[in-house]
Design a protein around this motif. Structure first.
Motif, PDB file in Angstrom:
ATOM      1  N   PRO A 156     -25.149 -70.191 -73.703  1.00 36.31           N
ATOM      2  CA  PRO A 156     -25.182 -71.295 -72.744  1.00 36.31           C
ATOM      3  C   PRO A 156     -23.783 -71.723 -72.329  1.00 36.31           C
ATOM      4  O   PRO A 156     -22.843 -71.621 -73.115  1.00 36.31           O
ATOM      5  N   ARG A 157     -23.667 -72.182 -71.074  1.00 38.01           N
ATOM      6  CA  ARG A 157     -22.348 -72.566 -70.560  1.00 38.01           C
ATOM      7  C   ARG A 157     -22.052 -74.051 -70.790  1.00 38.01           C
ATOM      8  O   ARG A 157     -20.947 -74.507 -70.583  1.00 38.01           O
ATOM      9  N   THR A 158     -23.076 -74.808 -71.168  1.00 39.87           N
ATOM     10  CA  THR A 158     -22.862 -76.243 -71.407  1.00 39.87           C
ATOM     11  C   THR A 158     -23.178 -76.562 -72.864  1.00 39.87           C
ATOM     12  O   THR A 158     -23.727 -75.727 -73.592  1.00 39.87           O
ATOM     13  N   GLY A 159     -22.833 -77.789 -73.252  1.00 42.78           N
ATOM     14  CA  GLY A 159     -23.220 -78.236 -74.580  1.00 42.78           C
ATOM     15  C   GLY A 159     -22.365 -77.671 -75.685  1.00 42.78           C
ATOM     16  O   GLY A 159     -22.848 -77.455 -76.800  1.00 42.78           O
ATOM     17  N   GLY A 160     -21.075 -77.414 -75.377  1.00 40.34           N
ATOM     18  CA  GLY A 160     -20.173 -76.960 -76.434  1.00 40.34           C
ATOM     19  C   GLY A 160     -19.910 -78.076 -77.430  1.00 40.34           C
ATOM     20  O   GLY A 160     -20.498 -79.154 -77.339  1.00 40.34           O
ATOM     21  N   ARG A 161     -19.039 -77.846 -78.357  1.00 41.00           N
ATOM     22  CA  ARG A 161     -18.767 -78.829 -79.399  1.00 41.00           C
ATOM     23  C   ARG A 161     -17.314 -79.277 -79.360  1.00 41.00           C
ATOM     24  O   ARG A 161     -16.419 -78.501 -79.003  1.00 41.00           O
ATOM     25  N   VAL A 162     -17.094 -80.511 -79.745  1.00 37.54           N
ATOM     26  CA  VAL A 162     -15.749 -81.071 -79.851  1.00 37.54           C
ATOM     27  C   VAL A 162     -14.988 -80.247 -80.893  1.00 37.54           C
ATOM     28  O   VAL A 162     -15.549 -79.883 -81.930  1.00 37.54           O
ATOM     29  N   PRO A 163     -13.704 -79.909 -80.619  1.00 35.41           N
ATOM     30  CA  PRO A 163     -12.954 -79.068 -81.563  1.00 35.41           C
ATOM     31  C   PRO A 163     -12.860 -79.695 -82.955  1.00 35.41           C
ATOM     32  O   PRO A 163     -12.826 -80.922 -83.106  1.00 35.41           O
ATOM     33  N   LEU A 164     -12.793 -78.825 -83.942  1.00 40.89           N
ATOM     34  CA  LEU A 164     -12.735 -79.234 -85.355  1.00 40.89           C
ATOM     35  C   LEU A 164     -11.655 -80.286 -85.598  1.00 40.89           C
ATOM     36  O   LEU A 164     -11.891 -81.312 -86.257  1.00 40.89           O
ATOM     37  N   VAL A 167     -12.533 -83.988 -84.882  1.00 43.66           N
ATOM     38  CA  VAL A 167     -13.559 -84.731 -85.621  1.00 43.66           C
ATOM     39  C   VAL A 167     -13.348 -84.731 -87.135  1.00 43.66           C
ATOM     40  O   VAL A 167     -13.881 -85.580 -87.838  1.00 43.66           O
ATOM     41  N   VAL A 168     -12.562 -83.781 -87.639  1.00 46.64           N
ATOM     42  CA  VAL A 168     -12.371 -83.707 -89.085  1.00 46.64           C
ATOM     43  C   VAL A 168     -11.015 -84.298 -89.441  1.00 46.64           C
ATOM     44  O   VAL A 168      -9.996 -83.946 -88.837  1.00 46.64           O
ATOM     45  N   HIS A 169     -11.004 -85.226 -90.373  1.00 41.95           N
ATOM     46  CA  HIS A 169      -9.778 -85.917 -90.777  1.00 41.95           C
ATOM     47  C   HIS A 169      -9.557 -85.622 -92.263  1.00 41.95           C
ATOM     48  O   HIS A 169     -10.365 -86.032 -93.092  1.00 41.95           O
ATOM     49  N   TRP A 170      -8.531 -84.885 -92.568  1.00 41.22           N
ATOM     50  CA  TRP A 170      -8.284 -84.496 -93.957  1.00 41.22           C
ATOM     51  C   TRP A 170      -7.556 -85.618 -94.686  1.00 41.22           C
ATOM     52  O   TRP A 170      -6.524 -86.083 -94.231  1.00 41.22           O
TER      53      TRP A 170
END
Ligand SMILES: Cc1cc2nc3c(=O)[nH]c(=O)nc-3n(C[C@H](O)[C@H](O)[C@H](O)COP(=O)(O)O)c2cc1C
Length: 173
Positions: A156-164, A167-170
């Protein structure tokens, strides 16, 4: 299929092949939902499995984005006693866990799926003869993907995800 591969390749599919899912596979899918963990192990759910075409058509009228239920091989209608009690929202969380179990167990069997938010619970209650005191917040369409909508052959061309990194905070925010 390995779990990582299932997670990475699963997408919502709203168009299904005109092909039934076997009773054995439907049972395996809803059983994966039953096996989900839940807050205080309350297991607050019931799953109404619907294959009848006229009931699926009625369910597809339960909200503006429920249309895909009409063409599903089957639907699992999620039913709970009291969606928003206790106010800690554990029941919606529990339903999310059960749903994802079903979605991934189905995908391993080649069965695609899509969530549907039920905006007209009375329509769903009537279609499935669900007692009036029960909440019916979501249903899930299941079926083999229509060849034109299979993400394995046409991503699919839509509905990708926000880059790691976003959203991830170490260790700290
Ligand atoms: C709680 C929940 C409710 C959803 N309700 C609907 C819905 O009513 N109709 C629909 O077509 N998709 C529904 N979806 C599917 C989302 O739109 C979809 O997961 C999201 O756009 C990401 O796309 P993907 O699953 O293909 O990666 C729902 C998903 C969730 C988790």
């Amino acid at each position: 299929m390995r779990v990582q591969q299932a997670i990475k390749t699963n997408r919502s599919i709203r168009e299904f092949a005109d092909q039934p899912v076997s009773r054995e596979d439907m049972t395996a899918i809803v059983n994966a939902g039953r096996l989900a963990g839940s807050a205080k192990n309350k297991q607050p759910w019931h799953f109404v499995v619907v294959t009848r075409r006229e009931t699926l058509a009625a369910l597809s009228e339960c909200g503006p984005w429920c249309g895909h239920l009409a063409g599903a091989a089957f639907a699992a209608v999620l039913v709970v006693e009291d969606l928003l009690m206790p106010r800690t929202l554990t029941t919606p969380f529990d339903l999310g866990r059960a749903s994802q179990n079903m979605i991934l167990a189905a995908w391993e069997l080649g069965v695609a799926s899509c969530m549907a938010t039920i905006y007209e619970p009375d329509v769903a209650r009537q279609a499935c003869h669900i007692p009036g005191e029960m909440d019916v917040p979501w249903a899930i369409s299941f079926g083999y993907p229509h060849p034109d909508a299979d993400p394995r052959s046409r991503p699919p061309r839509t509905g990708g995800r926000v880059p790691l990194e976003e959203v991830v905070h170490w260790e700290e925010w």
